[in-house]
Design a protein around this motif. Structure first.
Motif, mmCIF file in Angstrom:
data_model
loop_
_atom_site.group_PDB
_atom_site.id
_atom_site.type_symbol
_atom_site.label_atom_id
_atom_site.label_comp_id
_atom_site.label_asym_id
_atom_site.label_seq_id
_atom_site.Cartn_x
_atom_site.Cartn_y
_atom_site.Cartn_z
ATOM 1 N N TYR A 1 12.815 -3.112 14.208
ATOM 2 C CA TYR A 1 11.985 -3.564 13.101
ATOM 3 C C TYR A 1 10.612 -2.890 13.125
ATOM 4 N N PRO A 2 10.098 -2.514 11.937
ATOM 5 C CA PRO A 2 8.786 -1.872 11.870
ATOM 6 C C PRO A 2 7.667 -2.886 12.061
ATOM 7 N N MET A 3 6.557 -2.431 12.603
ATOM 8 C CA MET A 3 5.378 -3.278 12.698
ATOM 9 C C MET A 3 4.728 -3.387 11.326
ATOM 10 N N TYR A 4 4.024 -4.483 11.113
ATOM 11 C CA TYR A 4 3.412 -4.752 9.808
ATOM 12 C C TYR A 4 2.505 -3.600 9.367
ATOM 13 N N ASP A 5 1.651 -3.111 10.262
ATOM 14 C CA ASP A 5 0.687 -2.067 9.886
ATOM 15 C C ASP A 5 1.362 -0.771 9.464
ATOM 16 N N PHE A 6 2.566 -0.529 9.958
ATOM 17 C CA PHE A 6 3.303 0.663 9.561
ATOM 18 C C PHE A 6 4.049 0.433 8.244
ATOM 19 N N ALA A 7 4.677 -0.716 8.124
ATOM 20 C CA ALA A 7 5.483 -0.988 6.939
ATOM 21 C C ALA A 7 4.635 -1.191 5.694
ATOM 22 N N HIS A 8 3.482 -1.821 5.854
ATOM 23 C CA HIS A 8 2.714 -2.217 4.666
ATOM 24 C C HIS A 8 2.316 -1.038 3.770
ATOM 25 N N PRO A 9 1.694 -0.005 4.292
ATOM 26 C CA PRO A 9 1.358 1.117 3.405
ATOM 27 C C PRO A 9 2.594 1.778 2.800
ATOM 28 N N LEU A 10 3.701 1.792 3.538
ATOM 29 C CA LEU A 10 4.923 2.392 3.009
ATOM 30 C C LEU A 10 5.507 1.548 1.873
ATOM 31 N N GLU A 11 5.417 0.237 2.011
ATOM 32 C CA GLU A 11 5.857 -0.639 0.915
ATOM 33 C C GLU A 11 5.034 -0.359 -0.338
ATOM 34 N N ASP A 12 3.709 -0.323 -0.161
ATOM 35 C CA ASP A 12 2.833 -0.069 -1.304
ATOM 36 C C ASP A 12 3.179 1.256 -1.975
ATOM 37 N N ALA A 13 3.367 2.280 -1.163
ATOM 38 C CA ALA A 13 3.671 3.605 -1.708
ATOM 39 C C ALA A 13 5.026 3.617 -2.403
ATOM 40 N N HIS A 14 6.003 2.969 -1.788
ATOM 41 C CA HIS A 14 7.351 2.934 -2.360
ATOM 42 C C HIS A 14 7.345 2.269 -3.736
ATOM 43 N N GLU A 15 6.485 1.261 -3.913
ATOM 44 C CA GLU A 15 6.410 0.527 -5.181
ATOM 45 C C GLU A 15 5.368 1.119 -6.142
ATOM 46 N N HIS A 16 4.756 2.224 -5.767
ATOM 47 C CA HIS A 16 3.747 2.887 -6.591
ATOM 48 C C HIS A 16 2.549 1.973 -6.886
ATOM 49 N N ILE A 17 2.188 1.160 -5.892
ATOM 50 C CA ILE A 17 1.001 0.323 -6.027
ATOM 51 C C ILE A 17 -0.212 1.238 -6.177
ATOM 52 N N THR A 18 -1.078 0.915 -7.125
ATOM 53 C CA THR A 18 -2.285 1.738 -7.309
ATOM 54 C C THR A 18 -3.430 1.241 -6.449
ATOM 55 N N HIS A 19 -3.571 -0.084 -6.346
ATOM 56 C CA HIS A 19 -4.690 -0.667 -5.600
ATOM 57 C C HIS A 19 -4.154 -1.762 -4.688
ATOM 58 N N SER A 20 -4.217 -1.522 -3.394
ATOM 59 C CA SER A 20 -3.730 -2.456 -2.381
ATOM 60 C C SER A 20 -4.907 -3.318 -1.937
ATOM 61 N N LEU A 21 -4.977 -4.536 -2.449
ATOM 62 C CA LEU A 21 -6.138 -5.389 -2.239
ATOM 63 C C LEU A 21 -5.898 -6.308 -1.051
ATOM 64 N N CYS A 22 -6.753 -6.189 -0.026
ATOM 65 C CA CYS A 22 -6.580 -6.917 1.231
ATOM 66 C C CYS A 22 -7.867 -7.649 1.577
ATOM 67 N N THR A 23 -7.762 -8.646 2.428
ATOM 68 C CA THR A 23 -8.959 -9.333 2.889
ATOM 69 C C THR A 23 -9.631 -8.530 4.010
ATOM 70 N N LEU A 24 -10.863 -8.909 4.322
ATOM 71 C CA LEU A 24 -11.729 -8.076 5.153
ATOM 72 C C LEU A 24 -11.191 -7.783 6.549
ATOM 73 N N GLU A 25 -10.333 -8.652 7.073
ATOM 74 C CA GLU A 25 -9.840 -8.392 8.428
ATOM 75 C C GLU A 25 -8.986 -7.137 8.509
ATOM 76 N N PHE A 26 -8.550 -6.637 7.343
ATOM 77 C CA PHE A 26 -7.744 -5.419 7.324
ATOM 78 C C PHE A 26 -8.596 -4.147 7.188
ATOM 79 N N GLU A 27 -9.909 -4.308 7.096
ATOM 80 C CA GLU A 27 -10.774 -3.137 6.917
ATOM 81 C C GLU A 27 -10.655 -2.171 8.083
ATOM 82 N N ILE A 28 -10.594 -2.703 9.308
ATOM 83 C CA ILE A 28 -10.482 -1.843 10.484
ATOM 84 C C ILE A 28 -9.122 -1.141 10.535
ATOM 85 N N HIS A 29 -8.144 -1.669 9.814
ATOM 86 C CA HIS A 29 -6.804 -1.077 9.793
ATOM 87 C C HIS A 29 -6.658 -0.015 8.699
#
Length: 556
Positions: A210-238
């Motif tokens: 299974y993929p880790m969240y930090d690896f899968a998340h950007p790939l999910e966004d890209a696969h779905e052609h998300i334009t703006h991936s809006l996250c809360t501040l704790e993800f800024e360092i990621h």
């Protein structure tokens, strides 16, 4: 809700991207992990992502509901279904845009193979403890793994073995090969795949990798052609790793991650882990316990979804982390229900009142407005009889100064009915008042008090003959501390022992016939909702107190 256009730094970015032609439309997503119920802190993200899609509908904007289900050990179908129900209850709909991260497992795997072939990932056979120890800290760089320079061929072979179940859990992981000396610890060769031999709610036993969240998340966004991936501040360092994955994997789109501050409240905890502790240890009756800060709990308590949406609008979207006073949400609840909730009479601390000069076995119908300021809500008939239930604190043997309700020889008006005068009362052996006797003044129904009669208060009541016994649950804040997370004995140590009191009450028949989730203002008492699970018309009614008429915590 405000009709004026919403504006904040994220909406300004999106407007600029549309104006410049960078994007022809806007695609956002709300990506919860199905490892618990949604809580009030998620409301801002839901309103932001779905709200932006609604505001840009003219250019075909949409918002996806996507379940980030990459950890089968903590995810359940129950959570998936609750999340869908909560998002709809809050007022949003994803249409045909429902997705699961687990639908893309093959895509993630191909991306990982791509990284290996390009020398950007390797199989590491160190233990989790060894990886943690060699990660370094803010002042000490990490130490490279002894497996870091394996050949591409060996890594491909070992990664295939991981997928085939050839490694036990914890025996091998796949790490991105970035920079063990990076000042951002997230970039120190993060783990991107691990072995988990667990059943998945969506894919069954098809995968043990299974993929880790930090690896899968950007790939999910890209696969779905998300334009703006809006996250809360704790993800800024990621974000640097998010961008690294997008740049180094064969993706069909390049979404942009933007961070905003999450919604936090006083007198609550927002960690799913802590909420799960409350459930598992029996401090509450479940995820939708009306004391829980979950959206399901808010719904069961009778909190209107519009009050939550209004609060999200008023608190806005910023980069500055703060804590919102829970009293602000309570204000929005009262403000909405004051206008929207029909009135009913209920008595939650019953004391018998006998009108001695009212004929036994008879009753009079009193017509009462369902709302004092909204004629469109109509009216109802309430039966007045010889014996009534009133609130125990509406009688005082020795009235205090500025107490204008019943006392020996005193007058008070029965809501919508006659003025009555107290003629006596009874006590039990312990000195508790058990019964109040009075006489009504003929001609005072709907009329002013006669000359010489002082009547400065009106009280609510329920006919003892016609009223219906009900179970009423008096809910209050779950924690006594403004910041439960900072409590010396832990958040569990500051659970409010008076957060729930279950009492016997009496309500007028029009309240007893409420539909589940119908909210009333019980006059002079507060707002109460017919429990969505336990209340059924025709049986003993069950009401939950949503909120009092005033902030009882203001002086605490």
């Amino acid at each position: 809700m405000s009709d004026s256009p919403k504006t904040d730094f994220i909406r300004e970015i999106i407007a600029a991207d549309l104006a410049s032609g960078k994007h022809e439309t806007t695609i956002t997503r709300f990506p919860p992990e199905p490892n618990g119920y949604l809580h009030l802190g998620h409301a801002r993200a839901i309103c932001l992502n779905f709200g932006i899609a609604q505001e840009n509908a003219a250019v075909g904007a949409r918002c996806h509901l996507r379940f980030d289900d990459t950890n089968p050990e903590k995810e359940e179908v129950e959570y998936v279904e609750s999340i869908k129900a909560d998002v709809k209850w809050l007022g949003f709909d994803w249409g045909d845009n429902l997705f699961y991260a687990s639908d893309y497992f093959e895509f993630y795997y191909d991306c990982a193979v791509h990284l290996i072939k390009n020398g950007l990932a390797y199989v590491d056979e160190q233990t989790a403890e060894q990886i943690k120890e060699t990660r370094g800290n803010l002042t000490v760089p990490g130490t490279p793994s002894p497996w870091r320079d394996r050949s591409v061929e060996e890594n491909l072979e070992l990664f295939a073995k991981m997928r085939a179940g050839g490694f036990e859990e914890g025996a091998a992981v796949l790490r991105a090969k970035i920079d063990m000396a990076s000042p951002n610890i997230v970039l120190r060769d993060p783990v991107i795949y691990r072995v988990l031999k667990a059943e998945h709610h969506n894919t069954g036993d098809a995968w043990c990798l299974y993929p880790m969240y930090d690896f899968a998340h950007p790939l999910e966004d890209a696969h779905e052609h998300i334009t703006h991936s809006l996250c809360t501040l704790e993800f800024e360092i990621h974000r640097p790793f998010y961008d690294w994955v997008i740049e180094n994997c064969p993706v069909p789109a390049k979404p942009r991650q933007i961070e905003f501050s999450r919604l936090n409240f006083t007198y609550t905890v927002m960690s799913k882990r802590k909420l799960l502790t409350l459930v598992k240890e029996g401090h509450v009756a479940g995820w939708d316990d009306p004391r829980m800060p979950t959206l399901s709990g808010a719904r069961r308590r009778g909190i209107p979804a519009i009050a939550i949406r209004k609060l999200c609008e008023k608190t806005g979207i910023t980069k500055f982390q703060g804590i919102t006073d829970i009293a602000q949400l309570e204000f929005e609840i009262r403000d909405h229900l004051n206008a929207a909730a029909p009135r009913r009479m209920g008595v939650i601390d019953p004391l018998k009142l006998i009108i001695e000069n009212f004929p036994a076995g008879q009753s009079e119908d009193i017509e009462l407005d369902n709302h004092p300021k909204d004629p469109a809500m109509g009216s109802r008939q309430v039966a007045l009889s010889r014996e009534l239930w009133i609130e125990a604190d509406d009688f005082m043997e020795v009235p205090e100064k500025k107490y204008f309700r019943l006392g020996p020889g005193r007058h008070v008006r029965l809501r919508g009915g006659y003025i009555v005068k107290c003629t006596g009362f009874e006590k039990d052996a312990s000195g508790k008042i058990t019964e109040v006797r009075c006489e009504y003044l003929p001609g005072t129904r709907g009329a002013d008090a006669p000359e010489g009669v002082e009547c400065r208060a009106a009280i609510h009541w329920v006919s003892a003959e016609h009223g219906v016994e009900a179970e009423v649950r008096l809910y209050d804040r779950l924690f006594t501390a403004e910041d439960p997370d900072a409590a010396e004995g832990g958040f569990v140590s500051v659970i409010n022992p008076d957060s729930l009191k279950t009492i016997r009450a009496y309500v007028e028949p029009a309240a007893a016939n409420a539909a589940p989730e119908e909210v009333y203002q019980f006059e002079r008492l507060g707002y109460f909702v017919a429990d969505r699970h336990d209340h059924q018309p025709g049986t003993k009614p069950v009401f939950n107190r949503t909120i009092g008429l005033r902030d009882s915590w203001a002086k605490k």
